[in-house]
Design a protein around this motif. Structure first.
Motif, PDB file in Angstrom:
ATOM      1  N   LEU A   8       0.845  -1.194   0.000  1.00 49.50           N
ATOM      2  CA  LEU A   8       0.000   0.000   0.000  1.00 49.50           C
ATOM      3  C   LEU A   8       0.880   1.243   0.000  1.00 49.50           C
ATOM      4  O   LEU A   8       1.960   1.259   0.605  1.00 49.50           O
ATOM      5  N   PRO A   9       0.444   2.314  -0.655  1.00 51.89           N
ATOM      6  CA  PRO A   9       1.255   3.530  -0.700  1.00 51.89           C
ATOM      7  C   PRO A   9       1.178   4.319   0.600  1.00 51.89           C
ATOM      8  O   PRO A   9       0.191   4.229   1.335  1.00 51.89           O
ATOM      9  N   VAL A  10       2.227   5.071   0.879  1.00 52.33           N
ATOM     10  CA  VAL A  10       2.196   5.947   2.044  1.00 52.33           C
ATOM     11  C   VAL A  10       1.816   7.356   1.592  1.00 52.33           C
ATOM     12  O   VAL A  10       2.142   7.770   0.471  1.00 52.33           O
ATOM     13  N   PRO A  11       1.100   8.127   2.425  1.00 53.33           N
ATOM     14  CA  PRO A  11       0.746   9.498   2.067  1.00 53.33           C
ATOM     15  C   PRO A  11       1.978  10.398   2.067  1.00 53.33           C
ATOM     16  O   PRO A  11       3.039  10.028   2.594  1.00 53.33           O
ATOM     17  N   LEU A  12       1.844  11.573   1.499  1.00 56.72           N
ATOM     18  CA  LEU A  12       2.966  12.499   1.423  1.00 56.72           C
ATOM     19  C   LEU A  12       3.454  12.918   2.801  1.00 56.72           C
ATOM     20  O   LEU A  12       4.606  13.325   2.958  1.00 56.72           O
ATOM     21  N   SER A  13       2.590  12.812   3.810  1.00 60.77           N
ATOM     22  CA  SER A  13       3.013  13.148   5.173  1.00 60.77           C
ATOM     23  C   SER A  13       4.058  12.159   5.696  1.00 60.77           C
ATOM     24  O   SER A  13       4.760  12.452   6.665  1.00 60.77           O
ATOM     25  N   LEU A  14       4.173  10.995   5.065  1.00 65.65           N
ATOM     26  CA  LEU A  14       5.173  10.003   5.441  1.00 65.65           C
ATOM     27  C   LEU A  14       6.283   9.886   4.396  1.00 65.65           C
ATOM     28  O   LEU A  14       6.980   8.875   4.314  1.00 65.65           O
ATOM     29  N   ASP A  15       6.438  10.931   3.605  1.00 63.87           N
ATOM     30  CA  ASP A  15       7.500  10.939   2.596  1.00 63.87           C
ATOM     31  C   ASP A  15       8.820  11.248   3.284  1.00 63.87           C
ATOM     32  O   ASP A  15       9.278  12.390   3.317  1.00 63.87           O
ATOM     33  N   ILE A  16       9.445  10.244   3.849  1.00 65.59           N
ATOM     34  CA  ILE A  16      10.619  10.439   4.688  1.00 65.59           C
ATOM     35  C   ILE A  16      11.897  10.707   3.889  1.00 65.59           C
ATOM     36  O   ILE A  16      12.912  11.091   4.463  1.00 65.59           O
ATOM     37  N   ARG A  17      11.857  10.498   2.580  1.00 64.64           N
ATOM     38  CA  ARG A  17      13.045  10.772   1.772  1.00 64.64           C
ATOM     39  C   ARG A  17      12.988  12.147   1.108  1.00 64.64           C
ATOM     40  O   ARG A  17      14.020  12.759   0.841  1.00 64.64           O
ATOM     41  N   GLY A  18      11.773  12.609   0.810  1.00 66.03           N
ATOM     42  CA  GLY A  18      11.636  13.919   0.189  1.00 66.03           C
ATOM     43  C   GLY A  18      11.535  13.898  -1.316  1.00 66.03           C
ATOM     44  O   GLY A  18      11.633  14.935  -1.966  1.00 66.03           O
ATOM     45  N   TRP A  19      11.314  12.716  -1.901  1.00 66.09           N
ATOM     46  CA  TRP A  19      11.172  12.590  -3.351  1.00 66.09           C
ATOM     47  C   TRP A  19       9.711  12.420  -3.780  1.00 66.09           C
ATOM     48  O   TRP A  19       9.445  12.111  -4.918  1.00 66.09           O
ATOM     49  N   GLN A  20       8.796  12.573  -2.850  1.00 64.89           N
ATOM     50  CA  GLN A  20       7.365  12.426  -3.115  1.00 64.89           C
ATOM     51  C   GLN A  20       7.021  11.041  -3.673  1.00 64.89           C
ATOM     52  O   GLN A  20       6.182  10.898  -4.547  1.00 64.89           O
ATOM     53  N   GLU A  21       7.652  10.027  -3.100  1.00 64.12           N
ATOM     54  CA  GLU A  21       7.412   8.652  -3.517  1.00 64.12           C
ATOM     55  C   GLU A  21       6.384   7.997  -2.599  1.00 64.12           C
ATOM     56  O   GLU A  21       6.399   8.221  -1.389  1.00 64.12           O
ATOM     57  N   MET A  22       5.523   7.164  -3.175  1.00 60.67           N
ATOM     58  CA  MET A  22       4.584   6.422  -2.336  1.00 60.67           C
ATOM     59  C   MET A  22       5.253   5.264  -1.608  1.00 60.67           C
ATOM     60  O   MET A  22       4.687   4.692  -0.680  1.00 60.67           O
ATOM     61  N   HIS A  23       6.498   4.928  -2.028  1.00 61.51           N
ATOM     62  CA  HIS A  23       7.293   3.930  -1.313  1.00 61.51           C
ATOM     63  C   HIS A  23       8.719   4.471  -1.183  1.00 61.51           C
ATOM     64  O   HIS A  23       9.612   4.092  -1.956  1.00 61.51           O
ATOM     65  N   PRO A  24       8.960   5.353  -0.222  1.00 64.75           N
ATOM     66  CA  PRO A  24      10.255   6.034  -0.133  1.00 64.75           C
ATOM     67  C   PRO A  24      11.421   5.150   0.284  1.00 64.75           C
ATOM     68  O   PRO A  24      12.565   5.596   0.205  1.00 64.75           O
ATOM     69  N   ASN A  51      11.794   2.034  -1.128  1.00 63.17           N
ATOM     70  CA  ASN A  51      12.098   1.277  -2.342  1.00 63.17           C
ATOM     71  C   ASN A  51      11.162   1.771  -3.439  1.00 63.17           C
ATOM     72  O   ASN A  51      10.026   1.320  -3.545  1.00 63.17           O
ATOM     73  N   SER A  52      11.653   2.668  -4.232  1.00 61.33           N
ATOM     74  CA  SER A  52      10.813   3.418  -5.160  1.00 61.33           C
ATOM     75  C   SER A  52       9.973   2.553  -6.081  1.00 61.33           C
ATOM     76  O   SER A  52       8.835   2.906  -6.414  1.00 61.33           O
ATOM     77  N   VAL A  53      10.518   1.413  -6.514  1.00 60.55           N
ATOM     78  CA  VAL A  53       9.819   0.609  -7.520  1.00 60.55           C
ATOM     79  C   VAL A  53       8.546  -0.042  -6.985  1.00 60.55           C
ATOM     80  O   VAL A  53       7.762  -0.610  -7.753  1.00 60.55           O
ATOM     81  N   GLY A  54       8.310   0.061  -5.676  1.00 68.51           N
ATOM     82  CA  GLY A  54       7.100  -0.513  -5.108  1.00 68.51           C
ATOM     83  C   GLY A  54       5.818   0.061  -5.680  1.00 68.51           C
ATOM     84  O   GLY A  54       4.763  -0.579  -5.606  1.00 68.51           O
ATOM     85  N   TRP A  55       5.896   1.259  -6.286  1.00 74.65           N
ATOM     86  CA  TRP A  55       4.681   1.880  -6.835  1.00 74.65           C
ATOM     87  C   TRP A  55       4.028   0.989  -7.898  1.00 74.65           C
ATOM     88  O   TRP A  55       2.802   0.887  -7.969  1.00 74.65           O
ATOM     89  N   SER A  56       4.837   0.344  -8.722  1.00 74.92           N
ATOM     90  CA  SER A  56       4.273  -0.460  -9.802  1.00 74.92           C
ATOM     91  C   SER A  56       3.602  -1.720  -9.259  1.00 74.92           C
ATOM     92  O   SER A  56       2.649  -2.227  -9.865  1.00 74.92           O
ATOM     93  N   LEU A  57       4.088  -2.225  -8.116  1.00 72.30           N
ATOM     94  CA  LEU A  57       3.426  -3.380  -7.500  1.00 72.30           C
ATOM     95  C   LEU A  57       2.054  -2.997  -6.967  1.00 72.30           C
ATOM     96  O   LEU A  57       1.114  -3.808  -7.007  1.00 72.30           O
TER      97      LEU A  57
END
Length: 369
Positions: free
Chosen positions: A130-146, A148-154
């Protein structure tokens, strides 16, 4: 087409193509930080491998499950997909968490201000895909999986699988064709009209990027499903070679149209996803394995494809940090580091498959019957 012990023929060439595309994804991520923007990345269309994965997935799902629904429940199908996908998701997020505080760089000033509990929460959510909201963007790249970025496609892969399981598998060929045509038009509109003239995106949890992710998923996945229902493979010699050349040519193609005619690149990507990728899958499904070496190569590439996709990006974070902290890094300077990550990721993917993924999936199969 390779016959295995399974009741259906196994498309070993498609496995090989999936592995080849996964390797190209790694080279894309390694080339990306060396570019000055989206116009001059060396592996310029490497991100289209994700759209190819979606199409392959739809084709294989339709081929494997379309004729099982009379005796199979939705929950059974979803358990099988979780069994196949989730172990590597967990490992990929764990690797990302282990490396998180060590990817110190000026491009991620937030990292050392993130409390451990917050990173742990992001990891646990990541385990679910499941994606995380921007409030949990702990890396600062606006990723839903900060982690491991590729998790978005899963995440979007699961959405497509759920839609298939809760009812879209019932669509007739005609109804599915209409759905695919509409999805193809939406995809072409996205690619041609997008601000960058491409389909890249889908990894941020906001309305705009979720639309990109859904659009990138719906056409290829359900086009693959349709292709599995209507195609009648023939025997094509040297199919793996031909398809490999096409994939390399498509994904390594330089940017088209430059900065002034962005629509041209969008049109190119539309043709690739809507026309060429289904053609490649059809040729691959029709292919004939010619030698034991080709068989072993396709099997190896297929085996490492999914683990490689999930384990490589935590190491890319280190690579990006290294390049970002050294202004003017050239390809020649970065090449040894990049090659070590590529080779190391392949080795780790194979080790993960044999010592973690396969044993865990075997255990889950026994546990769930």
């Amino acid at each position: 087409m390779n016959t295995t012990d399974s009741p259906k023929p196994h498309y070993l060439i498609l496995d090989g193509l999936r592995g080849l595309a996964a390797i190209i994804v790694v080279t894309f991520h390694l080339a990306e930080p060396l570019g000055t923007g989206h116009l001059d990345i060396l592996v310029n269309h490497g991100y289209l491998a994700v759209d190819f994965f979606f199409l392959l997935s739809g084709f294989v799902i339709g081929y494997a499950y379309d004729d099982r629904w009379q005796g199979m429940r939705t929950g059974t199908f979803l358990k099988r997909r979780i069994e196949r996908l989730q172990p590597m998701v967990v490992l990929g997020m764990t690797l990302g968490a282990i490396g998180f505080y060590f990817t110190d760089s000026t491009i991620w000033p937030l990292i050392h201000t993130v409390p451990f509990w917050k990173m742990l929460l992001v990891m646990l959510i990541g385990y679910t895909a499941l994606p995380v909201p921007l409030s949990l963007d702990i890396r600062g790249w606006q990723e839903m999986h900060p982690l491991n970025s590729v998790g978005w496609s899963l995440f979007f892969e699961y959405i497509a699988n759920i839609l298939y399981a809760v009812g879209l598998y019932k669509l007739s060929k005609k109804a599915l064709s209409i759905f695919v045509v509409i999805a193809g038009i939406a995809l072409a509109h996205l690619a041609i009209s997008s601000p960058n003239g491409d389909v890249s995106g889908g990894w941020t949890l906001n309305i705009e990027q979720v639309r990109v992710g859904l659009t990138r998923t719906m056409y290829p996945f359900f086009a693959g499903l349709l292709l599995s229902r209507i195609s009648k493979p023939v025997r094509i010699k040297h199919a793996f070679l031909y398809c490999s050349i096409l994939i390399f040519a498509i994904l390594y193609m330089p940017r088209i149209g430059g900065a002034t005619q962005l629509w041209m690149n969008g049109l190119y990507e539309s043709v690739c996803i809507i026309v060429l990728f289904p053609l490649i899958v059809y040729i691959g499904a029709s292919g004939v394995i010619h030698s034991s070496m080709e068989r072993k190569l396709c099997k190896f590439l297929g085996d490492i494809s999914y683990p490689l996709y999930l384990v490589h990006y935590p190491f890319v974070y280190f690579y990006v940090a290294w390049i970002s902290d050294r202004d003017g890094t050239t390809l020649t300077q970065a090449l040894p580091f990049a090659l070590s990550i590529l080779v190391g990721s392949i080795a780790l993917a194979y080790a993960s498959l044999k010592w973690y993924d396969e044993p865990l999936r075997k255990w889950l199969r026994k546990k769930w019957g």
